[in-house]
Scaffold this motif. Structure first.
Motif, PDB file in Angstrom:
ATOM      1  N   ASN A 130      -6.643   4.590  -4.133  1.00 32.15           N
ATOM      2  CA  ASN A 130      -7.899   4.482  -3.374  1.00 32.15           C
ATOM      3  C   ASN A 130      -9.054   3.920  -4.203  1.00 32.15           C
ATOM      4  O   ASN A 130     -10.208   4.293  -4.007  1.00 32.15           O
ATOM      5  CB  ASN A 130      -8.298   5.833  -2.766  1.00 32.15           C
ATOM      6  CG  ASN A 130      -7.209   6.400  -1.880  1.00 32.15           C
ATOM      7  OD1 ASN A 130      -6.431   5.650  -1.316  1.00 32.15           O
ATOM      8  ND2 ASN A 130      -7.150   7.705  -1.780  1.00 32.15           N
ATOM      9  N   LEU A 143     -13.833  -2.158   2.066  1.00 31.12           N
ATOM     10  CA  LEU A 143     -13.683  -3.016   3.217  1.00 31.12           C
ATOM     11  C   LEU A 143     -13.607  -4.473   2.776  1.00 31.12           C
ATOM     12  O   LEU A 143     -14.551  -4.993   2.207  1.00 31.12           O
ATOM     13  CB  LEU A 143     -14.888  -2.803   4.130  1.00 31.12           C
ATOM     14  CG  LEU A 143     -14.708  -3.052   5.605  1.00 31.12           C
ATOM     15  CD1 LEU A 143     -13.713  -2.071   6.173  1.00 31.12           C
ATOM     16  CD2 LEU A 143     -16.037  -2.914   6.315  1.00 31.12           C
ATOM     17  N   VAL A 169     -12.536  -6.273   8.242  1.00 27.84           N
ATOM     18  CA  VAL A 169     -13.604  -6.431   9.222  1.00 27.84           C
ATOM     19  C   VAL A 169     -13.068  -7.140  10.456  1.00 27.84           C
ATOM     20  O   VAL A 169     -13.288  -6.714  11.595  1.00 27.84           O
ATOM     21  CB  VAL A 169     -14.783  -7.226   8.625  1.00 27.84           C
ATOM     22  CG1 VAL A 169     -15.867  -7.423   9.660  1.00 27.84           C
ATOM     23  CG2 VAL A 169     -15.350  -6.522   7.408  1.00 27.84           C
ATOM     24  N   GLN A 182       2.005   3.418  -2.660  1.00 20.61           N
ATOM     25  CA  GLN A 182       1.153   4.551  -2.333  1.00 20.61           C
ATOM     26  C   GLN A 182       1.778   5.836  -2.907  1.00 20.61           C
ATOM     27  O   GLN A 182       1.103   6.625  -3.553  1.00 20.61           O
ATOM     28  CB  GLN A 182       1.055   4.647  -0.813  1.00 20.61           C
ATOM     29  CG  GLN A 182      -0.200   5.272  -0.320  1.00 20.61           C
ATOM     30  CD  GLN A 182      -0.264   5.248   1.196  1.00 20.61           C
ATOM     31  OE1 GLN A 182       0.704   4.962   1.883  1.00 20.61           O
ATOM     32  NE2 GLN A 182      -1.419   5.549   1.731  1.00 20.61           N
ATOM     33  N   GLU A 238      -0.058   8.055  -5.972  1.00 20.40           N
ATOM     34  CA  GLU A 238      -0.787   9.225  -5.487  1.00 20.40           C
ATOM     35  C   GLU A 238      -1.032  10.249  -6.588  1.00 20.40           C
ATOM     36  O   GLU A 238      -0.343  10.279  -7.603  1.00 20.40           O
ATOM     37  CB  GLU A 238      -0.005   9.892  -4.349  1.00 20.40           C
ATOM     38  CG  GLU A 238      -0.400   9.361  -3.001  1.00 20.40           C
ATOM     39  CD  GLU A 238       0.493   9.906  -1.903  1.00 20.40           C
ATOM     40  OE1 GLU A 238       0.183   9.684  -0.748  1.00 20.40           O
ATOM     41  OE2 GLU A 238       1.510  10.558  -2.220  1.00 20.40           O
ATOM     42  N   LYS A 239      -2.014  11.132  -6.291  1.00 16.29           N
ATOM     43  CA  LYS A 239      -2.367  12.171  -7.261  1.00 16.29           C
ATOM     44  C   LYS A 239      -1.153  12.957  -7.721  1.00 16.29           C
ATOM     45  O   LYS A 239      -0.991  13.244  -8.902  1.00 16.29           O
ATOM     46  CB  LYS A 239      -3.336  13.149  -6.603  1.00 16.29           C
ATOM     47  CG  LYS A 239      -4.757  12.715  -6.654  1.00 16.29           C
ATOM     48  CD  LYS A 239      -5.601  13.889  -6.246  1.00 16.29           C
ATOM     49  CE  LYS A 239      -7.027  13.480  -6.030  1.00 16.29           C
ATOM     50  NZ  LYS A 239      -7.757  14.572  -5.399  1.00 16.29           N
ATOM     51  N   ASP A 297      -6.072  -1.238   3.157  1.00 17.98           N
ATOM     52  CA  ASP A 297      -6.002  -0.010   3.946  1.00 17.98           C
ATOM     53  C   ASP A 297      -5.112   1.029   3.273  1.00 17.98           C
ATOM     54  O   ASP A 297      -5.456   2.196   3.185  1.00 17.98           O
ATOM     55  CB  ASP A 297      -5.445  -0.302   5.345  1.00 17.98           C
ATOM     56  CG  ASP A 297      -6.549  -0.350   6.384  1.00 17.98           C
ATOM     57  OD1 ASP A 297      -7.708  -0.111   6.014  1.00 17.98           O
ATOM     58  OD2 ASP A 297      -6.246  -0.620   7.550  1.00 17.98           O
ATOM     59  N   LEU A 298      -3.950   0.577   2.800  1.00 12.87           N
ATOM     60  CA  LEU A 298      -2.957   1.535   2.292  1.00 12.87           C
ATOM     61  C   LEU A 298      -3.271   1.989   0.874  1.00 12.87           C
ATOM     62  O   LEU A 298      -3.168   3.162   0.559  1.00 12.87           O
ATOM     63  CB  LEU A 298      -1.559   0.914   2.326  1.00 12.87           C
ATOM     64  CG  LEU A 298      -0.949   0.743   3.716  1.00 12.87           C
ATOM     65  CD1 LEU A 298       0.387   0.029   3.614  1.00 12.87           C
ATOM     66  CD2 LEU A 298      -0.775   2.091   4.393  1.00 12.87           C
ATOM     67  N   GLY A 319      -7.324   3.267   0.481  1.00 21.67           N
ATOM     68  CA  GLY A 319      -7.776   4.389   1.282  1.00 21.67           C
ATOM     69  C   GLY A 319      -8.760   3.968   2.360  1.00 21.67           C
ATOM     70  O   GLY A 319      -9.512   4.788   2.859  1.00 21.67           O
ATOM     71  N   ALA A 320      -8.767   2.681   2.705  1.00 23.37           N
ATOM     72  CA  ALA A 320      -9.698   2.137   3.700  1.00 23.37           C
ATOM     73  C   ALA A 320     -11.153   2.407   3.313  1.00 23.37           C
ATOM     74  O   ALA A 320     -12.048   2.359   4.135  1.00 23.37           O
ATOM     75  CB  ALA A 320      -9.410   2.697   5.096  1.00 23.37           C
ATOM     76  N   LYS A 321     -11.393   2.732   2.041  1.00 20.64           N
ATOM     77  CA  LYS A 321     -12.770   2.945   1.599  1.00 20.64           C
ATOM     78  C   LYS A 321     -13.407   1.622   1.210  1.00 20.64           C
ATOM     79  O   LYS A 321     -14.616   1.496   1.174  1.00 20.64           O
ATOM     80  CB  LYS A 321     -12.791   3.876   0.371  1.00 20.64           C
ATOM     81  CG  LYS A 321     -12.772   5.330   0.712  1.00 20.64           C
ATOM     82  CD  LYS A 321     -12.761   6.172  -0.532  1.00 20.64           C
ATOM     83  CE  LYS A 321     -14.134   6.476  -1.039  1.00 20.64           C
ATOM     84  NZ  LYS A 321     -14.106   7.345  -2.226  1.00 20.64           N
TER      85      LYS A 321
END
Lengths: 273, 364
Positions: free
Chosen positions: A138, A224, A229, A113, A117-118, A216-217, A220-222
């Motif tokens: 993400n 699924l 679930v 992560q 990252e940016k 998730d990590l 970005g949990a975007k």
């Protein structure tokens, strides 16, 4: 006498697996096949056909397949290099691949992560070199990267084992009989390493299929996945029936995978003889 | 052969027993001072992870002679089934507002004997008024920490004033917005921006909120919980939905950050001490709660957590004026009454409805 002793020795393991594998599994089956009022119901098994769940399952299959293929493409040549290199340097390289596994899986994923990252490490280096930034965090790409990184050793090791078991004389014989290196690879090396490849595929595909931490990590949990679930049903919605129902569906995929493995393994062993 | 192994085992067992006896002997020597209160018993505390300064537990043991058995949980939802099953008889819990309501509805709590908790007087009236929303008459809960949910933003990246949830839908900030990754918190933002109650059970309103969040999804960089604080500190995004308890730390680490409570209203949350019905050491539990309400102890815990304390006497002990009078940590609770709410427990059917809508958003 000897047999009896062996049974006695397996006692602790039997108790362990009854308590922590079989009973929990039966609980999952029970919860998965009952509704909230306790009556029998297939409601939570068929819930997988709801568009949200279906999409998550499909995405999991897709991303795990992509990761498995990438792992295979990376591992096979590497395993061949490792086997052919002299033993001492080979084990050194193996050691380098195992080394990260001594660190916690979560920590390694969090490290990715920070790298992606940016304003992360990779982009800082790129901007210092006046190169365009990489925006991969993400996205599904970052999830695949995380899966490949985390599960790559599970692909390399079985292939390496299968390769190192091949008798050198087989290669000499092939060459004596006039096979070129491509023919030797296709007719000797590849068939003899099928068991290794298959167990590598299983060991990458199954954990990738069920993961929820990586998505998730790094996603970005975007995005699924089916693991997310199930996690959400258990941890946030407190709906153990729905979580168990979906887990049972997921188990079907794993069982199919294992059946394929055992069939291929038999073939593999037949080829070895 | 077998005999010998048994004898070895026995020797091992005896050694282990002796060592344990020796160790426990040492333990009681150090924790219990001269005026030995051997029979003070124990108190079994089940609290959020890392939710008090461990030093205060030692102080409690030393002063009262009551041994603290301390366990931690990660979410209300993990805590609840353990309490419901009664597998462990806990004496003190620290649930959030809506979970208190759920525990009450299922008859799992017992009334506090306020005579045993004289330090309750330190808790500000305005906070007791808020906690009365889920504990009518303040019979069961002693508030421990509270806070709001709002928008944290980076002043160098956001030009216009931030005072409304609507900025989270501004396309200018595409890819620079963080949302909370939990059912109620995320839907709260949608419901409040539409002017609905965050405790609605109306499916139409929830669907509207879900659609709003789906519309927002392409602009969102990611859904996180605690990571939002660190990402905002690292200048990774322009704004995010955050719990006020994290804001103080974030602003200290990155002075460009600011916090606002949107005008449409938000969630006011309160965590408080309660005693479950099956508690075996009720008096010790009350002694523990009373100890936690003592100003100096509450102050130590505030310094450790930096979550707003409803303990007015402890707040006065804070030396840094900026923190003591901070609008972020201590907003005017009466003014918030008009627009803000605490979460309510909505029952299983509504919980499922919320969860379905959230899944709908997440799976897009």
């Amino acid at each position: 006498m000897k047999n009896k002793k062996n049974i006695w020795l397996s006692g602790p393991y039997l108790v362990w697996s009854a308590a922590f594998v079989i009973i929990p599994l039966l609980l999952v089956v029970y919860y998965g096949l009952t509704a909230k009022d306790g009556g029998f119901s297939l409601e939570y098994i068929t819930a997988v056909t709801q568009p949200e769940n279906w999409k998550a399952l499909w995405l999991s299959v897709l991303l795990s397949l992509v990761s498995t293929v990438i792992c295979l493409i990376l591992s096979y040549p590497l395993a061949m290099i490792l086997v052919r290199s002299r033993l001492s340097s080979g084990s050194m390289i193996i050691f380098l691949f195992i080394l990260p596994m001594w660190m916690n899986f979560l920590l390694r994923t969090i490290a990715w992560q920070n790298l992606l990252e940016k304003n992360g490490v990779i982009n800082s280096v790129l901007s210092w070199l006046h190169l365009p930034a990489v925006n991969i965090i993400n996205t599904p790409g970052a999830i695949v990267l995380g899966m490949v990184y985390n599960f790559l050793p599970f692909m390399i090791l079985p292939i390496y084992n299968a390769l190192s078991k091949i008798d050198e004389n087989l290669f000499h014989a092939a060459r004596d009989l006039g096979a070129n290196s491509v023919q030797t690879f296709v007719k000797i090396t590849l068939p003899l390493t099928v068991p290794g490849i298959v167990s590598g595929i299983t060991m990458v595909f199954i954990p990738a299929m069920t993961t929820f931490v990586i998505s998730d990590l790094l996603g970005g949990a975007k995005i699924l996945l089916i693991g997310n679930v199930i996690e959400q049903e258990f941890k946030q919605a407190s709906n153990w029936h729905a979580g168990s129902g979906l887990s049972l569906v997921l188990m079907v995929f794993i069982v199919i995978n294992m059946i394929v493995t055992s069939i291929a393994d038999k073939d593999g062993e037949g080829a070895l003889l | 052969m077998k005999m010998m192994r048994n004898r070895k085992l026995m020797a091992l067992g005896i050694t282990a027993a002796l060592t344990a006896g020796l160790l426990s002997g040492c333990g009681s020597n150090t924790t219990q001072p001269e005026d030995n209160k051997e029979d003070a018993g124990e108190v079994v505390v089940y609290n959020w992870g890392d939710y008090l300064d461990p030093e205060t537990l030692d102080m409690f043991e030393e002063e009262t002679g009551i041994k603290v058995v301390y366990e931690e949980y990660e979410t209300n939802e993990i805590m609840y089934p353990k309490v419901e099953s009664g597998a462990v008889a806990y004496d003190v819990l620290c649930p959030s507002d809506y979970m208190v309501e759920k525990l009450l509805q299922n008859d799992l709590l017992q009334e506090l004997d306020k005579d045993n908790i004289p330090n309750l007087k330190n808790i500000g009236d305005e906070y007791l008024q808020w906690s009365a929303q889920f504990d009518p008459g303040n019979k069961y809960v002693v508030p421990y920490c509270f806070g709001t949910v709002g928008i944290i933003y980076n002043k160098t990246m956001v030009e216009e004033p931030v005072d409304s949830w609507s900025i989270l839908w501004d396309e200018k900030y595409s890819g620079n917005i963080y949302m909370q990754n939990s059912v109620r918190d995320a839907l709260m933002v949608g419901l409040k921006s539409l002017g609905y109650s965050m405790n609605t059970t109306d499916e139409g309103q929830l669907e509207e909120a879900a659609q709003l969040l789906i519309k927002q999804k392409p602009l969102v960089q990611g859904y996180f919980v605690d990571e939002i604080r660190d990402k905002m500190i690292g200048n990774e995004g322009a704004m995010g939905v955050i719990y006020s308890g994290d804001v103080h730390y974030a602003m200290r680490e990155n002075p460009d950050l600011a916090y606002t409570i949107p005008k449409e209203g938000t969630n006011v949350w309160i965590d408080g001490w309660v005693i479950p019905k099956n508690a075996e050491n009720k008096e010790n539990a009350e002694a523990f709660i009373n100890f936690m309400c003592r100003p100096d102890i509450a102050h130590i815990n505030f310094e450790y957590l930096t979550y707003s304390t409803p303990n007015t006497a402890a707040r006065e002990l804070i030396e840094d004026e900026e923190i003591r009078d901070s609008d972020i940590l201590y907003p005017d609770m009466n003014a918030l009454m008009d627009t803000c709410e605490t979460f309510k427990y909505l029952g299983e059917d509504a919980e499922e409805l919320y969860s379905d809508k959230w899944l709908e958003v997440k799976s897009q």
